[in-house]
Every structure is written in C-alpha cells, then in structure tokens.
Motif scaffolding. Sequence first.
Motif, mmCIF file in Angstrom:
data_model
loop_
_atom_site.group_PDB
_atom_site.id
_atom_site.type_symbol
_atom_site.label_atom_id
_atom_site.label_comp_id
_atom_site.label_asym_id
_atom_site.label_seq_id
_atom_site.Cartn_x
_atom_site.Cartn_y
_atom_site.Cartn_z
ATOM 1 N N SER A 244 -1.441 0.425 7.167
ATOM 2 C CA SER A 244 -1.193 1.486 6.195
ATOM 3 C C SER A 244 -0.085 1.113 5.207
ATOM 4 C CB SER A 244 -0.836 2.797 6.906
ATOM 5 O OG SER A 244 0.449 2.715 7.496
ATOM 6 N N LEU A 245 0.655 0.039 5.486
ATOM 7 C CA LEU A 245 1.786 -0.352 4.653
ATOM 8 C C LEU A 245 1.464 -1.491 3.692
ATOM 9 C CD1 LEU A 245 4.505 -0.253 7.450
ATOM 10 C CD2 LEU A 245 3.926 1.560 5.808
ATOM 11 N N GLU B 1 0.828 -1.213 0.000
ATOM 12 C CA GLU B 1 0.000 0.000 0.000
ATOM 13 C C GLU B 1 0.859 1.258 0.000
ATOM 14 O OE1 GLU B 1 -3.294 0.419 -0.410
ATOM 15 O OE2 GLU B 1 -3.311 -1.721 -0.753
ATOM 16 N N ASN B 2 1.660 1.446 1.037
ATOM 17 C CA ASN B 2 2.461 2.660 1.177
ATOM 18 C C ASN B 2 3.881 2.306 1.590
ATOM 19 O OD1 ASN B 2 0.433 4.864 0.828
ATOM 20 N ND2 ASN B 2 -0.528 3.792 2.541
ATOM 21 N N ASP B 3 4.789 3.231 1.328
ATOM 22 C CA ASP B 3 6.176 3.081 1.740
ATOM 23 C C ASP B 3 6.406 3.820 3.053
ATOM 24 O OD1 ASP B 3 6.711 1.627 -0.580
ATOM 25 O OD2 ASP B 3 7.216 3.432 -1.711
#
Length: 140
Positions: free
Chosen positions: A56-57, A21-23
């Motif tokens: 979130s990751l 999803e996110n870094d």
Amino acid sequence: MTKSFERRIVRNSSVLTISPENDITLINTIGSFYIQDSYGQPGGSQQSGKSAALTSLITVKSDGDAVTYEYDADEDRFDVVNSDDDTVGSVTLSKDSGVFGFNDGAIIVPDQSFQNGSIKAVLKNPNGQKVGEATINVSK
C-alpha cells in the motif's frame, strides 16, 4: 515460526520499477508501527494504526507485472517475488529524515516530539545494483 522457501533467484534482465503510492500517518500510535510484507511480517496480523502493508506504500513491478514481498529479518529487507514465485530483487527501507527510531528496516518507533519525516525505499536487482528509489512520507 520460520518460513522455509525454496525460491529461485532470477539474475536475468527483468525490468524492475518502483513508485510511491501512499504515505504513513501515525494516528495516536503508541509504541511501534510495522511496515509489513505480503504475509503480515514483521509484527503479525495487520492492525489499523499499528501497521501498513508495503504494497500500500510503494508499487514495484517486474517486467510490468505486480510483485509480492517477503520480509527477510536476517538481511533487514523485503525480497521482491514475481508471479512465477522467483526472487527478482529486494527493497531496503531506511530512515531519511524525522525524529523516530527505525528498527530492523521495517519498524517505526516515533519519539514523543515526532511530527513528520520520511523513509527511503531503495529497489535493487538480484545482483545488488540499485535500480530505483521512492520516498514514503511519515506524519503524525
């Protein structure tokens, strides 16, 4: 404080999927950066620039439904829990590349020369079989 949960481990044919999803961007991070479960563990309350929720990751789904994560310090992994409150798998994080320490499978300790790197998230079913993986990029 330890949590004690009576949780069923489901060994049936739940379909588990994982996707990035996110870094992570370490902005002026001095000391440790925590990747946390759905309850703020390890490391306590979430702090901007000092921690990020695993949700979130990466996205893990069980039979297409969202899951929550519970950090298991003894096993250095995040248990994957479905909406029925059953453990349906686990995610193990490990350093893939970069100049940083990675402690207890959830704590990034950047070296002074750190610029970028990555963490591998491996999803396993309750039988310990790998069913997928995702890469989380880490940069300064």
